[in-house]
Scaffold this active site. Sequence first.
Site, PDB file in Angstrom:
ATOM      1  N   GLU B  58       0.881  -0.654  -0.254  1.00  0.00           N
ATOM      2  CA  GLU B  58      -0.494  -0.083  -0.099  1.00  0.00           C
ATOM      3  C   GLU B  58       0.686   1.740   0.078  1.00  0.00           C
ATOM      4  O   GLU B  58       0.324   2.210  -0.757  1.00  0.00           O
ATOM      5  CB  GLU B  58      -1.011  -0.196   1.240  1.00  0.00           C
ATOM      6  CG  GLU B  58      -2.560  -1.043   1.092  1.00  0.00           C
ATOM      7  CD  GLU B  58      -1.831  -2.762   1.326  1.00  0.00           C
ATOM      8  OE1 GLU B  58      -0.747  -2.778   1.618  1.00  0.00           O
ATOM      9  OE2 GLU B  58      -2.399  -3.172   1.528  1.00  0.00           O
ATOM     10  N   PHE B 120     -12.239  -7.227  14.406  1.00  0.00           N
ATOM     11  CA  PHE B 120     -10.992  -7.432  13.420  1.00  0.00           C
ATOM     12  C   PHE B 120     -10.609  -6.951  12.428  1.00  0.00           C
ATOM     13  O   PHE B 120     -11.345  -5.978  11.835  1.00  0.00           O
ATOM     14  CB  PHE B 120     -11.763  -8.803  12.454  1.00  0.00           C
ATOM     15  CG  PHE B 120     -10.219  -9.260  10.924  1.00  0.00           C
ATOM     16  CD1 PHE B 120      -9.419  -9.966  11.263  1.00  0.00           C
ATOM     17  CD2 PHE B 120     -10.974  -9.584  10.129  1.00  0.00           C
ATOM     18  CE1 PHE B 120      -8.380 -10.411  10.711  1.00  0.00           C
ATOM     19  CE2 PHE B 120     -10.163  -9.594   8.499  1.00  0.00           C
ATOM     20  CZ  PHE B 120      -8.789 -10.468   9.774  1.00  0.00           C
ATOM     21  N   GLN B 121      -8.968  -6.247  11.975  1.00  0.00           N
ATOM     22  CA  GLN B 121      -8.903  -5.198  11.391  1.00  0.00           C
ATOM     23  C   GLN B 121      -9.322  -4.144  11.223  1.00  0.00           C
ATOM     24  O   GLN B 121      -9.520  -3.552  10.555  1.00  0.00           O
ATOM     25  CB  GLN B 121      -8.994  -5.820   9.306  1.00  0.00           C
ATOM     26  CG  GLN B 121      -8.029  -7.307   9.238  1.00  0.00           C
ATOM     27  CD  GLN B 121      -7.847  -7.350   7.706  1.00  0.00           C
ATOM     28  OE1 GLN B 121      -9.043  -6.974   6.709  1.00  0.00           O
ATOM     29  NE2 GLN B 121      -6.441  -7.767   7.751  1.00  0.00           N
ATOM     30  N   LYS B 170     -17.697  -0.452   6.355  1.00  0.00           N
ATOM     31  CA  LYS B 170     -18.297  -1.177   5.325  1.00  0.00           C
ATOM     32  C   LYS B 170     -19.684  -1.021   4.754  1.00  0.00           C
ATOM     33  O   LYS B 170     -20.222  -1.229   3.805  1.00  0.00           O
ATOM     34  CB  LYS B 170     -17.889  -2.829   5.275  1.00  0.00           C
ATOM     35  CG  LYS B 170     -17.313  -3.448   4.679  1.00  0.00           C
ATOM     36  CD  LYS B 170     -17.606  -5.030   4.868  1.00  0.00           C
ATOM     37  CE  LYS B 170     -17.646  -5.715   3.521  1.00  0.00           C
ATOM     38  NZ  LYS B 170     -16.985  -7.695   3.717  1.00  0.00           N
ATOM     39  N   MET B 487      24.712   8.543   2.187  1.00  0.00           N
ATOM     40  CA  MET B 487      24.117   9.375   3.150  1.00  0.00           C
ATOM     41  C   MET B 487      24.604   9.307   4.592  1.00  0.00           C
ATOM     42  O   MET B 487      25.327  10.113   5.757  1.00  0.00           O
ATOM     43  CB  MET B 487      22.788  10.080   3.347  1.00  0.00           C
ATOM     44  CG  MET B 487      22.835  11.443   3.993  1.00  0.00           C
ATOM     45  SD  MET B 487      23.612  12.842   3.233  1.00  0.00           S
ATOM     46  CE  MET B 487      22.716  13.267   1.857  1.00  0.00           C
TER      47      MET B 487
END
Lengths: 164, 579
Positions: B58, B120-121, B170, B487
């Site tokens: 993502e 959940f999630q 949802k 760096m």
Amino acid sequence: MRHIISVLLENEPGSLARVVGLFAQRGYNIDSLTVAPTEDATMSRLTLVTHGNDQVIEQITKQLHKLIEVVKLQDLSESAHVERELMLIKVKATSGEHRDEVKRCADIFRGQIIDVTAKTYTIQVVGTSDKLDAFIEALKGASIIEVVRSGVSGIARGEKTLTL
Amino acid sequence: MTSQNTKPEMLSGAAMVIRALADEGVEYLYGYPGGAVLHIYDALFQQSKVKHVLVRHEQAATHMADAYARASGKAGVVLVTSGPGATNAVTGIATAYMDSIPMVVLTGQVMSHLIGEDAFQETDMLGISRPIVKHNMSVRRPEDIPYLIKKAFYIAQSGRPGPVVLDIPKDMTMPNERYPYQYPESIKLRSYNPTAAGHPGQIKKAVTALLKAKRPVIYAGGGVIMGQAAEELTELARKLNYPVTNTLMGLGAYPAADRQFVGMLGMHGSYEANMTMHHADVILAVGARFDDRVTNNTKKFCPDATIIHIDIDPASISKTINAHIPIVGLVKPVLAAMLAQLEQKKAQPDAPALATWWQQIDEWRAVHGGRYDNDTPVLKPQAVIEAVSRITKGEAYVTSDVGQHQMFAAQYYQFNKPNRWINSGGLGTMGFGLPAAMGVKLNYPDADVVCVTGEGSIQMNIQELSTCKQYGLGVKIINLNNGYLGMVKQWQDMNYESRYASSYMDSLPDFVKLAEAYGHVGIRVTKPEELQPALERAFASKDQLVFLDIHVDPKEHVYPMQVPGGAINEMFLSKTKRT
Ligand SMILES: Cc1cc2nc3c(=O)[nH]c(=O)nc-3n(C[C@H](O)[C@H](O)[C@H](O)COP(=O)(O)OP(=O)(O)OC[C@H]3O[C@@H](n4cnc5c(N)ncnc54)[C@H](O)[C@@H]3O)c2cc1C
Ligand SMILES: Cc1ncc(C[n+]2csc(CCOP(=O)(O)OP(=O)(O)O)c2C)c(N)n1
Ligand SMILES: [Mg+2]
């Protein structure tokens, strides 16, 4: 320097969290914060007491303004204003002499005794934060059991307003 | 067609999400599916206007959308599921936020009635994203979806741009529950109404101060790029014949090849840019925010300068450096107003003073002038960038990761056009480069798109080579492989007596084979004479992804580099020389 900032805020879920989060995120001080709906149910009014140098206060007002849900704000301390804070204070009051003294003290500060038991007085005092501090100081002899302060609410004097 | 007697269409929440995006003119949506957004994905499947790009992580979706925004000026759009999908997007949201990039991120959420139950999630994405977004909102009634999406775009793209997160439980997207759909044409908010034009009085003052200047400089930043004002800036600078310096985010705002351009300023800015700033008597700051990588020690910053500061965000003005003439407004109309006033006024800049000033600047130019030691058998990273700049004629879109390679790209690629240099400046996100290049290439398939990266950074989103294959994204990867987190190593050389705590990476993959494993072309370059033929091969085609693994001098440092705690003009100029 101490500043009192009044904010009109859209009454949306999470909008208060955004204001508080801003202060935490950017390391600004909050000395007190009050918030409640106004006569217009779609808006809340916040009163924030903070302190910092001019540059910090300027950033605070600018950053508050940037929050999408902040409708308007005003630094009350920039002009004449009235500020009030409410305190409920519970003190031990056992002997007759002791009870008299607490009562006298409350009278001097125009406090009201709003609850009484054989061993305690609960007093309500309204005024500037300084006045409430002074009352606590004056009661130092009597043993204080509990203190609740509302935080400051404020409004500009005269024609000046913070409305839509 | 009259809308009076046509009944609004009835759509499910999921269909409304996609339809609103289509009505907003969105062509690509970057994302990754999961339980909470499956209704939305199903709605996507049933239409063809909005196309979906399936990334491999993502974070890459957010960088793709972000880079599209940086190249086009329009908000990029991301769709991810709740929980881990949303948290994986966080780095990309923060990256866009720090650089003021417009982006709309749609995150799935668990059903409304489950919120707060550690379902959940479930993650509190509004809470997590609050400090790194311009605004965030959640859908509480499906019928609000068109309005909320319009509002998200409006907020993301207006004023000071930034990312907006819209959290969608949802149950707001149930396929069988339909609501009237109408996409608002515009939105007005009583609490948000950014100014556009600057205050005329302030603009007048600014023009007067500019004309009085004896040692002027124009300091232009990312606001000129995102504000589409490079043309006005260039016209103003040319009219006045004043030197121009750009921030890392502003490269391309003024053509690098032009004589009036003195280079980037700041920590790794050119000697002449930092000297010009330090000695200036009037600084015109345009869409730049006096970042600490520019100012160095603010107490010692440009002691003689009257500062004019144009910025759309009042909070950027006098935040770190006090502005004497603040102008709140969009750069484009403000610069146009300044140009109009210059046109009217008979007054001209102080020509003799300016001649002396240019003479001084040219002397500074001769001191360092971006020279590096190229007389070695090992390939120098700077030489690679110069070669890439030549072969693409300074016209390519160049994205980068974060590290030495990023600074070399900024210093040695000649950016002559705005919106071509795409990098993470504010957050400094390693892993940005490849997905960013993908976002640009997808939207500008005919352009050369180059990703300048390092062997450390590229591995942070290397999985996207697979996405590149799926969508045929022919980006050219210039991997400046120095075998070190260069760096970090440079700082360890300069401040920790070369104790390389975890800056050396053992067991690097064979990048050529890796590219081939993903179905691309890989070329290794280890000697200076191999560079040109390899570049020619790579840039011969527009649609073949070529991974150039270029082994460069591991000992090289980026110079100039400001001395910590010093003024803007205190710099190390090489390993042995300082101002
Ligand atoms: C390894 C590394 C090294 C770096 N070294 C340097 C360096 O040497 N030099 C350097 O410059 N940077 C350097 N940076 C980047 C630095 O951290 C900042 O990101 C950068 O300096 C900020 O650029 P900017 O001032 O142009 O502001 P931006 O972050 O681009 O912000 C734009 C400003 O313009 C305003 N604005 C936006 N749109 C408009 C509009 N339409 N109208 C008016 N105003 C608008 C915004 O409100 C904001 O104040 C480095 C970063 C990294 C990772
Ligand atoms: C996600 C992330 N982690 C850590 C850093 C700190 N950091 C900045 S530059 C750098 C080294 C980058 O190495 P490489 O990609 O090989 O580039 P080089 O400097 O060698 O050109 C690191 C670790 C960062 N900017 N981003
Ligand atoms: Mg490296």
